[in-house]
Design a protein around this motif. Structure first.
Motif, PDB file in Angstrom:
ATOM      1  N   ILE A  22       0.836  -1.200   0.000  1.00 36.95           N
ATOM      2  CA  ILE A  22       0.000   0.000   0.000  1.00 36.95           C
ATOM      3  C   ILE A  22       0.873   1.254   0.000  1.00 36.95           C
ATOM      4  CG2 ILE A  22      -1.628   1.336   1.408  1.00 36.95           C
ATOM      5  CD1 ILE A  22      -2.868  -1.381   2.241  1.00 36.95           C
ATOM      6  N   HIS A  23       1.946   1.222   0.771  1.00 34.78           N
ATOM      7  CA  HIS A  23       2.879   2.359   0.795  1.00 34.78           C
ATOM      8  C   HIS A  23       3.471   2.592  -0.576  1.00 34.78           C
ATOM      9  CE1 HIS A  23       6.991   4.024   1.306  1.00 34.78           C
ATOM     10  NE2 HIS A  23       6.383   4.848   2.142  1.00 34.78           N
ATOM     11  N   ASN A  24       3.877   1.529  -1.239  1.00 35.72           N
ATOM     12  CA  ASN A  24       4.489   1.635  -2.566  1.00 35.72           C
ATOM     13  C   ASN A  24       3.495   2.146  -3.604  1.00 35.72           C
ATOM     14  OD1 ASN A  24       6.617   0.954  -4.644  1.00 35.72           O
ATOM     15  ND2 ASN A  24       5.009  -0.446  -5.322  1.00 35.72           N
ATOM     16  N   ALA A  25       2.244   1.681  -3.513  1.00 37.69           N
ATOM     17  CA  ALA A  25       1.230   2.048  -4.501  1.00 37.69           C
ATOM     18  C   ALA A  25       0.624   3.418  -4.243  1.00 37.69           C
ATOM     19  CB  ALA A  25       0.117   1.006  -4.502  1.00 37.69           C
ATOM     20  N   LYS A  26       0.761   3.906  -2.992  1.00 35.06           N
ATOM     21  CA  LYS A  26       0.099   5.154  -2.585  1.00 35.06           C
ATOM     22  C   LYS A  26      -1.416   5.030  -2.695  1.00 35.06           C
ATOM     23  CE  LYS A  26       4.137   7.014  -2.027  1.00 35.06           C
ATOM     24  NZ  LYS A  26       4.808   6.521  -0.832  1.00 35.06           N
ATOM     25  N   ALA A  27      -1.916   3.819  -2.478  1.00 34.79           N
ATOM     26  CA  ALA A  27      -3.357   3.570  -2.548  1.00 34.79           C
ATOM     27  C   ALA A  27      -3.657   2.247  -1.855  1.00 34.79           C
ATOM     28  CB  ALA A  27      -3.836   3.513  -3.991  1.00 34.79           C
ATOM     29  N   SER A 177     -16.631  -3.291  13.154  1.00 30.98           N
ATOM     30  CA  SER A 177     -17.512  -2.229  13.656  1.00 30.98           C
ATOM     31  C   SER A 177     -17.221  -0.836  13.103  1.00 30.98           C
ATOM     32  CB  SER A 177     -17.494  -2.175  15.195  1.00 30.98           C
ATOM     33  OG  SER A 177     -17.983  -3.384  15.732  1.00 30.98           O
ATOM     34  N   LEU A 178     -16.338  -0.748  12.107  1.00 29.97           N
ATOM     35  CA  LEU A 178     -16.045   0.540  11.485  1.00 29.97           C
ATOM     36  C   LEU A 178     -16.205   0.433   9.975  1.00 29.97           C
ATOM     37  CD1 LEU A 178     -12.827   1.670  13.420  1.00 29.97           C
ATOM     38  CD2 LEU A 178     -15.136   2.595  13.686  1.00 29.97           C
ATOM     39  N   GLN A 179     -16.834   1.437   9.378  1.00 33.22           N
ATOM     40  CA  GLN A 179     -16.889   1.526   7.931  1.00 33.22           C
ATOM     41  C   GLN A 179     -16.438   2.926   7.529  1.00 33.22           C
ATOM     42  OE1 GLN A 179     -21.458   0.926   8.423  1.00 33.22           O
ATOM     43  NE2 GLN A 179     -21.201   1.740   6.344  1.00 33.22           N
ATOM     44  N   ILE A 180     -16.413   3.214   6.250  1.00 37.08           N
ATOM     45  CA  ILE A 180     -15.768   4.438   5.780  1.00 37.08           C
ATOM     46  C   ILE A 180     -16.325   5.696   6.425  1.00 37.08           C
ATOM     47  CG2 ILE A 180     -17.293   4.633   3.773  1.00 37.08           C
ATOM     48  CD1 ILE A 180     -14.829   5.675   2.221  1.00 37.08           C
ATOM     49  N   SER A 181     -17.617   5.696   6.769  1.00 37.86           N
ATOM     50  CA  SER A 181     -18.238   6.905   7.300  1.00 37.86           C
ATOM     51  C   SER A 181     -18.448   6.867   8.814  1.00 37.86           C
ATOM     52  CB  SER A 181     -19.574   7.171   6.594  1.00 37.86           C
ATOM     53  OG  SER A 181     -20.367   6.006   6.544  1.00 37.86           O
ATOM     54  N   GLY A 182     -17.901   5.866   9.492  1.00 39.79           N
ATOM     55  CA  GLY A 182     -17.982   5.843  10.944  1.00 39.79           C
ATOM     56  C   GLY A 182     -18.310   4.487  11.521  1.00 39.79           C
ATOM     57  N   ASN A 183     -18.732   4.485  12.781  1.00 45.06           N
ATOM     58  CA  ASN A 183     -19.109   3.257  13.464  1.00 45.06           C
ATOM     59  C   ASN A 183     -20.374   2.676  12.828  1.00 45.06           C
ATOM     60  OD1 ASN A 183     -20.783   1.803  15.704  1.00 45.06           O
ATOM     61  ND2 ASN A 183     -18.676   1.813  16.456  1.00 45.06           N
ATOM     62  N   HIS A 252      -9.104   3.537   7.294  1.00 43.70           N
ATOM     63  CA  HIS A 252      -9.919   2.764   6.352  1.00 43.70           C
ATOM     64  C   HIS A 252      -9.215   2.647   5.002  1.00 43.70           C
ATOM     65  CE1 HIS A 252     -13.647   1.135   4.637  1.00 43.70           C
ATOM     66  NE2 HIS A 252     -13.369   1.859   3.563  1.00 43.70           N
ATOM     67  N   HIS A 253      -8.738   3.774   4.488  1.00 44.51           N
ATOM     68  CA  HIS A 253      -7.949   3.714   3.252  1.00 44.51           C
ATOM     69  C   HIS A 253      -6.793   4.712   3.282  1.00 44.51           C
ATOM     70  CE1 HIS A 253     -10.283   7.199   2.424  1.00 44.51           C
ATOM     71  NE2 HIS A 253     -11.300   6.596   1.842  1.00 44.51           N
ATOM     72  N   ARG A 254      -6.181   4.829   4.433  1.00 51.07           N
ATOM     73  CA  ARG A 254      -5.033   5.720   4.563  1.00 51.07           C
ATOM     74  C   ARG A 254      -3.768   5.040   4.073  1.00 51.07           C
ATOM     75  NH1 ARG A 254      -3.042   8.878  10.047  1.00 51.07           N
ATOM     76  NH2 ARG A 254      -0.913   9.352   9.335  1.00 51.07           N
TER      77      ARG A 254
END
Length: 284
Positions: A22-27, A177-183, A252-254
């Motif tokens: 993920i670090h290498n791809a920046k995604a 218990s976590l999704q992109i927009s919160g709990n 989530h997608h950092r």
């Protein structure tokens, strides 16, 4: 087949690889891939019947990643097992690659493309029904997200699986218990999740989805009830294995920075070293 210590080491190794990728791809979707790593490690290195040299082997167990955005752990495992060269991981999310941000059936070991949530379980029901009608004993494992449970197609498939008595079908919910927009309980409440699936005619088991031993014992006991599909609620920690990413919605997608990558590798390497020191001692 790996023992408990080896499975734990393998899970830590996979986490290092996916963080690097993920670090290498920046995604990439970091948190969910870390939370599902233990589940996939036990499935692919302990439970499922499959053959990297013959990906379309008729007797193989099938795996569908319905939560397709958390594909990074799956790519790392398939490469490690020899479905494709490990060097190809370096192309993840790059132009022209096969290793896109969701499962891609142009890659050996991938049964179907997934990405639009709610599609994996309906397809898994069809695969399991085909197995029954063809008198095959393969099993179908479908990994879903907990946020994905808001999709109506999930519940249509759940009803169908029960109707056809598909005890060769195993649904797994990565319950972090976590999704992109919160709990999840704030976005679209799911509880009591076990009772809802039971009402649809499934045998439901709730476990610690980051505990290797619990995963092994649970998968070894399937099917729990003849004539019923099995649903495993795997309670996990989003970002599991990397302390600063655990239970942090921002992951989530950092994409990790150079410093975060180094810290993650250090933590996970220390976990591996601790497990190595336990080798030769009585296993848990």
């Amino acid at each position: 087949m790996m023992d408990i210590i080896d499975l734990k080491k393998k899970a830590a190794e996979i986490r290092i690889r996916l963080f690097q990728m993920i670090h290498n791809a920046k995604a990439g979707h970091t948190g969910g891939s870390l939370s599902n790593t233990d589940i996939l490690t036990v499935l692919y290195y302990h439970t499922m019947r499959h053959n990297p040299q013959e990906p379309k082997w008729v007797e193989r167990d099938r795996f569908i990643a319905s939560k397709g955005h958390s594909v990074e752990s799956l790519w790392c495992i398939l490469a490690d097992l020899g479905y494709f060269p490990k060097s190809e991981l370096e192309t993840f999310s790059q132009f022209g690659t096969r290793l896109i941000g969701h499962p891609n059936n142009k890659v050996p070991g991938i049964e179907m493309n997934t990405g639009a949530l709610g599609h994996g379980l309906p397809i898994s029901v069809g695969m399991a029904l085909a197995g029954k009608r063809d008198h095959k004993d393969y099993r179908v494992f479908c990994l879903m997200g907990d946020g994905e449970q808001a999709e109506g197609s999930i519940w249509e498939a759940a009803m169908s699986a029960s109707h056809y008595k598909l005890d060769n079908l195993v649904g797994i919910i990565d319950r972090n218990s976590l999704q992109i927009s919160g709990n999840t309980e704030n976005v679209m409440g799911l509880d009591p999740l076990d009772k809802k699936w039971e009402a649809f005619g499934w045998h439901v088991v709730s476990i610690d989805g980051n505990d290797i031993v619990s995963l092994m014992e649970t998968f070894n006991s399937i099917p729990y009830t003849e004539g019923k599909p099995t649903l495993i609620i795997a309670n996990t920690v989003k970002g599991k294995g990397v302390s600063f990413a655990e239970n942090a919605i921002g992951w989530h997608h950092r994409v990790p920075s150079d410093e975060e990558l180094a810290l993650a590798i250090k933590e996970l390497t220390e976990q591996i070293e601790s497990l190595v020191s336990k080798e030769g001692q009585p296993h848990e």
